[in-house]
Scaffold this active site. Structure first.
Site, short mmCIF file in Angstrom:
data_model
loop_
_atom_site.label_atom_id
_atom_site.label_comp_id
_atom_site.label_asym_id
_atom_site.label_seq_id
_atom_site.Cartn_x
_atom_site.Cartn_y
_atom_site.Cartn_z
N GLU A 1 -31.00 76.70 83.62
CA GLU A 1 -31.77 77.67 83.26
C GLU A 1 -33.37 77.64 83.46
O GLU A 1 -33.90 76.66 83.42
CB GLU A 1 -31.84 77.69 81.47
N TYR B 1 -35.39 85.58 78.66
CA TYR B 1 -36.18 86.77 78.63
C TYR B 1 -37.15 86.36 77.52
O TYR B 1 -36.71 85.96 76.49
CB TYR B 1 -35.10 87.97 78.25
C1 LIG Z 1 -28.13 79.45 75.52
C2 LIG Z 1 -29.13 79.98 74.80
C3 LIG Z 1 -30.32 80.89 75.53
C4 LIG Z 1 -31.37 81.41 74.74
N1 LIG Z 1 -32.03 82.15 75.69
C5 LIG Z 1 -32.93 82.92 74.96
C6 LIG Z 1 -33.81 83.64 75.48
O1 LIG Z 1 -33.90 83.91 76.94
N2 LIG Z 1 -34.86 84.50 75.04
C7 LIG Z 1 -35.01 84.51 73.47
O2 LIG Z 1 -35.77 85.17 73.11
N3 LIG Z 1 -34.07 83.62 72.85
C8 LIG Z 1 -33.32 83.01 73.42
N4 LIG Z 1 -32.41 81.91 72.85
C9 LIG Z 1 -32.67 81.65 71.21
C10 LIG Z 1 -31.90 82.92 70.57
O3 LIG Z 1 -32.27 84.09 70.82
C11 LIG Z 1 -31.94 82.39 69.08
O4 LIG Z 1 -31.35 81.11 68.63
C12 LIG Z 1 -31.75 83.49 67.85
O5 LIG Z 1 -32.41 83.13 66.68
C13 LIG Z 1 -30.24 83.55 67.73
O6 LIG Z 1 -29.68 84.44 68.76
P1 LIG Z 1 -28.10 84.63 68.74
O7 LIG Z 1 -27.67 85.38 69.97
O8 LIG Z 1 -27.50 83.43 68.70
O9 LIG Z 1 -27.90 85.43 67.45
P2 LIG Z 1 -26.79 86.13 66.40
O10 LIG Z 1 -25.42 85.65 67.12
O11 LIG Z 1 -26.93 87.61 66.39
O12 LIG Z 1 -26.95 85.21 65.24
C14 LIG Z 1 -28.18 85.15 64.67
C15 LIG Z 1 -27.90 84.76 63.05
O13 LIG Z 1 -27.28 85.96 62.50
C16 LIG Z 1 -26.01 85.23 61.90
N5 LIG Z 1 -24.96 86.38 62.21
C17 LIG Z 1 -24.52 86.84 63.45
N6 LIG Z 1 -23.82 88.02 63.46
C18 LIG Z 1 -24.32 88.53 61.97
C19 LIG Z 1 -23.61 89.61 61.30
N7 LIG Z 1 -22.85 90.45 61.79
N8 LIG Z 1 -23.98 89.51 59.85
C20 LIG Z 1 -24.71 88.42 59.45
N9 LIG Z 1 -25.05 87.54 59.97
C21 LIG Z 1 -24.66 87.42 61.29
C22 LIG Z 1 -25.56 84.06 62.71
O14 LIG Z 1 -24.79 83.53 62.17
C23 LIG Z 1 -26.96 83.48 62.89
O15 LIG Z 1 -27.39 82.67 61.94
C24 LIG Z 1 -31.36 81.31 73.40
C25 LIG Z 1 -30.47 80.44 72.73
C26 LIG Z 1 -29.35 79.79 73.40
C27 LIG Z 1 -28.44 78.90 72.64
#
Ligand SMILES: Cc1cc2nc3c(=O)[nH]c(=O)nc-3n(C[C@H](O)[C@H](O)[C@H](O)COP(=O)(O)OP(=O)(O)OC[C@H]3O[C@@H](n4cnc5c(N)ncnc54)[C@H](O)[C@@H]3O)c2cc1C
Length: 317
Positions: free
Chosen positions: A18, A50
């Site tokens: 990454e 991003y």
């Molecule tokens: C491999 C990796 C790469 C990353 N790259 C970036 C990047 O490039 N840019 C950046 O800004 N961030 C990045 N992040 C950080 C990430 O955006 C954060 O951790 C963010 O807080 C959560 O993203 P997520 O996609 O896991 O969210 P989600 O899957 O939406 O989850 C977020 C939270 O909401 C809960 N949740 C999910 N769906 C629901 C629902 N339907 N109803 C209620 N609760 C729900 C989950 O349990 C979790 O606590 C990265 C993280 C990882 C692990």
């Protein structure tokens, strides 16, 4: 090629990295030279993060302040295209919900599709720097699962404008994030897994994990995912720890634990080279153990000390 095809056709462990877009005003050459140095390990694909715009206060010449929106690290899509062009390897742009309307997301997806990008890591994004909790764009997505659905819709030729009939279908392989030690905002691991499963049901084909420093977290997460019916590959995300400061910054930023043994060893050391050596050995052992226990791939977060990752890969392969 899609990440899932790399995983399914690999004869050995799939290596991926990454990278972050350079800070605004800096050259892309830093990414090129970083990747150049890793080409000997044949990484299958490169993820490009991003970074959303941040609201900041800028001082005017009269001493008052104005609020401005600044993107410190723009260029994710262009960097992906440049990497594919220059190195002939696949790039995986990260796409986030934060700051995007659904329309802007669709336009970004169309750009990526036209550029021949086959992969997307679909994420919610962290709260903006001046926000305590994540606030979605009024016309955007609240959770990553909704972004996954939008990408899947486009893969079926379904656009936001309902009157587009026979729309061109994109063909993205979608990855999502998973948290072996649970996402910071989740009340417990079960709830987190429940929502992770939703992302997979909507079309995510693999999971890349948050970094972890104790492989037991990864093995437990994998087992729990299997029991919950999540049956896509789970790619371990790895990062070296190389200084004392990280012992507190990493847990607070990423909500992960640092094992007692590693902490003790690091705290005993005072010299920068010794600390780097401890971090290298720890990561090397993590990788060896993961590969021995059948991890399909190793994904490295290169921000910080890429030379440590290089040294680890050199000893592994
Ligand atoms: C491999 C990796 C790469 C990353 N790259 C970036 C990047 O490039 N840019 C950046 O800004 N961030 C990045 N992040 C950080 C990430 O955006 C954060 O951790 C963010 O807080 C959560 O993203 P997520 O996609 O896991 O969210 P989600 O899957 O939406 O989850 C977020 C939270 O909401 C809960 N949740 C999910 N769906 C629901 C629902 N339907 N109803 C209620 N609760 C729900 C989950 O349990 C979790 O606590 C990265 C993280 C990882 C692990």
């Amino acid at each position: 090629m899609k990440v899932i095809d790399h995983l399914n056709s690999a004869k050995g462990p799939v290596i991926s990295l990454e990278v972050l877009p350079p800070a605004k005003g800096k050259s892309i050459d830093s990414i090129f030279s970083l990747l150049d140095s890793f080409m000997e390990f044949n990484p299958a694909y490169i993820n490009v993060t991003y970074h959303r715009a941040e609201q900041m206060f800028k001082k005017r010449s009269d001493g008052t302040f104005e609020q401005v929106e600044i993107r410190k690290r723009p260029g994710t899509v262009a960097i992906c295209a440049a990497i594919m062009n220059k190195f002939g390897i696949d790039a995986v742009p990260h796409l986030i919900c934060g700051g995007f309307t659904k329309d802007e997301t669709e336009n970004a997806l169309i750009d990526l599709h036209f550029l021949g990008v086959k992969n997307i890591l679909a994420l919610r994004g962290d709260p903006a720097v001046n926000e305590k909790f994540f606030i979605p764009n009024k016309l955007g997505h609240r959770y990553a699962v909704e972004l996954v659905k939008q990408i899947q819709d486009l893969n079926q030729g379904i656009y936001l404008e309902e009157d587009i009939i026979d729309g061109v279908k994109s063909d993205f392989c979608i990855g999502v994030a998973g948290y072996p030690e649970k996402h910071a905002e989740s009340p417990n691991r079960d709830v987190d897994l429940f929502y992770l499963k939703q992302k997979v049901s909507q079309g995510a084909q693999y999971i890349t994990t948050q970094m972890f420093f104790d492989n037991k977290s990864y093995y437990r997460f994998k087992k729990d995912c299997t029991e919950a019916g999540i049956d896509v590959p789970i790619i371990p995300g790895l990062k070296p720890i190389t200084n004392h400061k990280q012992l507190s910054t990493i847990p607070s930023i990423f909500n992960v634990d640092i094992p007692v043994e590693l902490t003790k060893e690091m705290l005993k050391a005072t010299k920068a080279e010794t600390l780097e050596q401890i971090g290298t050995e720890w990561l090397l052992e993590q990788c060896r153990d993961l590969l021995k226990n059948g991890a399909p791939a190793l994904h490295f977060y290169t921000l910080g000390k890429p030379q440590v990752i290089h040294r680890v890969l050199k000893q592994l392969f």
